[in-house]
Scaffold this motif. Structure first.
Motif, PDB file in Angstrom:
ATOM      1  N   MET A   1      -2.666   0.615  -4.718  1.00  0.00           N
ATOM      2  CA  MET A   1      -2.224   1.067  -3.401  1.00  0.00           C
ATOM      3  C   MET A   1      -0.924   0.363  -3.028  1.00  0.00           C
ATOM      4  SD  MET A   1      -4.280   0.909   0.220  1.00  0.00           S
ATOM      5  CE  MET A   1      -3.497   1.539   1.710  1.00  0.00           C
ATOM      6  N   ALA A   2       0.076   1.151  -2.642  1.00  0.00           N
ATOM      7  CA  ALA A   2       1.380   0.581  -2.318  1.00  0.00           C
ATOM      8  C   ALA A   2       1.278  -0.335  -1.098  1.00  0.00           C
ATOM      9  CB  ALA A   2       2.380   1.702  -2.050  1.00  0.00           C
ATOM     10  N   ARG A   3       2.038  -1.392  -1.129  1.00  0.00           N
ATOM     11  CA  ARG A   3       2.046  -2.348  -0.026  1.00  0.00           C
ATOM     12  C   ARG A   3       2.724  -1.713   1.187  1.00  0.00           C
ATOM     13  NH1 ARG A   3       4.517  -8.493  -0.281  1.00  0.00           N
ATOM     14  NH2 ARG A   3       3.857  -9.125   1.829  1.00  0.00           N
ATOM     15  N   ARG A   4       2.127  -1.842   2.345  1.00  0.00           N
ATOM     16  CA  ARG A   4       2.689  -1.246   3.557  1.00  0.00           C
ATOM     17  C   ARG A   4       3.896  -2.054   4.015  1.00  0.00           C
ATOM     18  NH1 ARG A   4      -0.745   2.587   5.399  1.00  0.00           N
ATOM     19  NH2 ARG A   4      -2.975   2.397   4.944  1.00  0.00           N
ATOM     20  N   PRO A   5       4.892  -1.365   4.576  1.00  0.00           N
ATOM     21  CA  PRO A   5       6.060  -2.092   5.097  1.00  0.00           C
ATOM     22  C   PRO A   5       5.666  -2.981   6.270  1.00  0.00           C
ATOM     23  CG  PRO A   5       6.128   0.217   5.775  1.00  0.00           C
ATOM     24  CD  PRO A   5       5.005   0.095   4.786  1.00  0.00           C
ATOM     25  N   ARG A   6       6.465  -3.995   6.516  1.00  0.00           N
ATOM     26  CA  ARG A   6       6.151  -4.969   7.561  1.00  0.00           C
ATOM     27  C   ARG A   6       6.030  -4.312   8.930  1.00  0.00           C
ATOM     28  NH1 ARG A   6      10.261  -9.211   9.907  1.00  0.00           N
ATOM     29  NH2 ARG A   6       8.910 -10.418  11.281  1.00  0.00           N
ATOM     30  N   PHE A   7       6.910  -3.346   9.226  1.00  0.00           N
ATOM     31  CA  PHE A   7       6.898  -2.744  10.554  1.00  0.00           C
ATOM     32  C   PHE A   7       5.603  -1.984  10.821  1.00  0.00           C
ATOM     33  CE2 PHE A   7       8.569   0.922   8.163  1.00  0.00           C
ATOM     34  CZ  PHE A   7       7.833   1.958   8.714  1.00  0.00           C
ATOM     35  N   TRP A   8       4.903  -1.533   9.758  1.00  0.00           N
ATOM     36  CA  TRP A   8       3.671  -0.764   9.935  1.00  0.00           C
ATOM     37  C   TRP A   8       2.634  -1.569  10.704  1.00  0.00           C
ATOM     38  CZ3 TRP A   8      -1.478  -1.247   8.640  1.00  0.00           C
ATOM     39  CH2 TRP A   8      -2.245  -0.087   8.726  1.00  0.00           C
ATOM     40  N   HIS A   9       2.517  -2.848  10.399  1.00  0.00           N
ATOM     41  CA  HIS A   9       1.536  -3.700  11.070  1.00  0.00           C
ATOM     42  C   HIS A   9       1.901  -3.876  12.548  1.00  0.00           C
ATOM     43  CE1 HIS A   9      -0.303  -4.682   7.203  1.00  0.00           C
ATOM     44  NE2 HIS A   9       0.939  -4.823   6.740  1.00  0.00           N
ATOM     45  N   GLN A  10       3.199  -4.005  12.826  1.00  0.00           N
ATOM     46  CA  GLN A  10       3.643  -4.105  14.221  1.00  0.00           C
ATOM     47  C   GLN A  10       3.361  -2.807  14.967  1.00  0.00           C
ATOM     48  OE1 GLN A  10       4.516  -6.858  15.486  1.00  0.00           O
ATOM     49  NE2 GLN A  10       6.177  -6.726  16.958  1.00  0.00           N
ATOM     50  N   LEU A  11       3.519  -1.686  14.280  1.00  0.00           N
ATOM     51  CA  LEU A  11       3.276  -0.379  14.883  1.00  0.00           C
ATOM     52  C   LEU A  11       1.795  -0.214  15.218  1.00  0.00           C
ATOM     53  CD1 LEU A  11       4.408   2.394  15.671  1.00  0.00           C
ATOM     54  CD2 LEU A  11       3.967   3.147  13.327  1.00  0.00           C
ATOM     55  N   GLN A  12       0.908  -0.644  14.316  1.00  0.00           N
ATOM     56  CA  GLN A  12      -0.529  -0.539  14.597  1.00  0.00           C
ATOM     57  C   GLN A  12      -0.921  -1.407  15.786  1.00  0.00           C
ATOM     58  OE1 GLN A  12      -1.855   1.983  12.851  1.00  0.00           O
ATOM     59  NE2 GLN A  12       0.211   1.901  11.989  1.00  0.00           N
TER      60      GLN A  12
END
Length: 347
Positions: A1-12
Motif C-alpha cells: 500500500m502506497a504511503r499517504r502524503p503528509r497533508f492527507w493526515h492533516q486533512l483527516q
C-alpha cells in the motif's frame, strides 16, 4: 500500500474537527455547546488551510530572522487562522468575512448564554459549514456529504419561535450583540447579503406527490420564473423579521457616565479629572493618539468610527459604581480623594 502524503493526515484531522463541530451544534438545546462548536469550526478551517499549504509546499511557519519560532511548549508556531485567510482569500471575500466573524466571536460567548448565542448566529454557522464543504471539494475533491444529513428542527417555524429569537437577542450580553452588529455594519451590502457570509433559507412545505426520491428538494432562485421569484421574496418579507442594528442607541457619553456615578456615590466625579483616569486604570480603551482606536474592552466601551469618539456601556457605569464605592479604591483609580457633592447637586 502506497504511503499517504503528509497533508492527507492533516486533512483527516480537519474533517474530524468539522464533524465534531456539527455534532455539537446539532445536539438538543439543553446540551448545546455553541462555544465548543465554534472552536472546532475554527480548528477545522485552520487544519484545512495547513493541509493545502503542505500539499503545495508553502512555508506556513512563523519565522524570525529566517528561523522558525517555538511556542511556550517548544513546538514550532504555524500561521494562525487570520494569517491563513489573508494569504488565500481577498479582503472582500464573503467566505473570509464569515470566518473573521467566528474568529472574533470565539472568545465572546459566555457559557450561560451558549444556547441563545446559537440561535442568533445560526445562519452564519450554516454558511461556515457550507463554505468548508465547498473548499474541501474544490481543493481536495473530498466531501463531508456522506457523513451528514439535514437535521430535524423546530426553530423559527412558528410565530412564537420567531418572537423568541427577538426576545433572546435583547437578553444577550451587550458585548456580544455589539460585536455582531458592528461586524455586520462594517460589511459591504453585497457581502452582507451573500449566502457565503450568512445562509438564509425559506422553507415551504411541498404538497402532492414527491418529484424526487430525496426527502428535501433545493431549488436555486435563478431557476425560478419572475412570478415565483416575486412570491418568494414576499414570503421572506412576511416570515423574516430582519434585525436592523441601531448603533449607540443606549451607549453613554463620558458626561452621562460621570453624572450617573456622581448620583450613585455622592462623590464629585468629573469627565476629565476622574473618568479619564478611570478608563486608563481599567484599560477599557486606547489612548487618544493610538493607531487602533477600535481596540476597546467591548464590555465597557465602543469606538464609533463614524463619529470618531468613544461611547460607554451600562456595564461600565455599574463597574465604576461598584469599584469606586470604596474610598481607598476611588483614590487609587482617580488619583484624588473623594469629595462629597455640594448639597443639592445630586438631586
Amino acid at each position: 500500500m502506497a504511503r499517504r502524503p503528509r497533508f492527507w493526515h492533516q486533512l483527516q484531522a480537519s474533517k474530524e474537527e468539522m464533524l465534531l463541530c456539527v455534532d455539537l451544534w446539532n445536539r438538543r438545546a439543553s446540551n448545546a455547546t455553541t462555544s465548543g462548536a465554534v472552536v472546532h469550526a475554527n480548528i477545522a478551517w485552520l487544519y484545512l488551510f495547513h493541509a493545502r499549504f503542505q500539499r503545495d509546499a508553502i512555508d506556513y511557519w512563523e519565522r524570525q530572522n529566517g528561523r522558525r519560532i517555538r511556542d511556550a511548549e517548544g513546538n514550532f508556531r504555524s500561521w494562525p487562522l487570520r494569517r491563513c485567510l489573508r494569504e488565500v482569500l481577498h479582503e472582500g471575500d464573503p467566505v473570509r468575512k464569515n470566518l473573521e466573524f467566528f474568529v472574533g466571536i470565539r472568545d465572546k460567548i459566555e457559557h450561560r448564554w451558549e444556547r441563545q448565542t446559537g440561535v442568533v448566529v445560526a445562519g452564519k454557522m450554516q454558511a461556515l459549514i457550507l463554505n468548508y464543504e465547498t473548499a474541501l471539494n474544490d481543493w481536495f475533491s473530498d466531501t463531508l456529504a456522506e457523513e451528514l444529513r439535514f437535521p430535524l428542527f423546530l426553530s423559527s417555524l412558528s410565530r412564537d419561535a420567531a418572537e423568541a429569537v427577538t426576545r433572546i437577542w435583547k437578553e444577550l450580553p451587550r458585548a456580544l450583540t455589539g460585536y455582531i452588529q458592528g461586524h455586520d455594519a462594517d460589511l459591504e451590502t453585497t457581502v452582507a447579503e451573500d449566502s457565503r457570509y450568512e445562509f438564509q433559507v425559506a422553507l415551504l412545505p411541498v404538497l402532492g406527490p414527491k418529484s424526487s426520491p430525496l426527502a428535501m428538494t433545493f431549488v436555486h432562485e435563478d431557476d425560478l420564473n419572475e412570478e415565483q421569484r416575486q412570491k418568494l421574496h414576499e414570503a421572506v418579507t412576511i416570515i423574516r423579521d430582519r434585525q436592523v442594528p441601531v448603533l449607540h442607541s443606549d451607549e453613554l457619553t463620558p458626561g452621562q457616565v460621570s453624572q450617573r456615578v456622581e448620583q450613585a456615590l455622592g462623590f464629585k466625579f468629573s469627565p476629565t479629572a476622574h473618568h479619564a483616569k478611570a478608563w486608563k486604570h481599567f484599560s477599557v480603551r486606547p489612548a487618544h493618539a493610538d493607531a487602533h482606536p477600535e481596540r476597546t474592552d467591548a464590555r465597557y466601551c465602543v469606538y464609533s468610527r463614524a463619529f470618531k469618539r468613544y461611547v460607554y456601556t451600562e456595564a461600565w457605569v455599574q463597574k465604576l459604581i461598584r469599584e469606586l464605592a470604596d474610598s481607598e479604591t476611588f483614590t487609587l483609580v482617580t488619583g484624588r480623594a473623594p469629595q462629597p457633592l455640594p448639597s443639592g447637586v445630586d438631586d
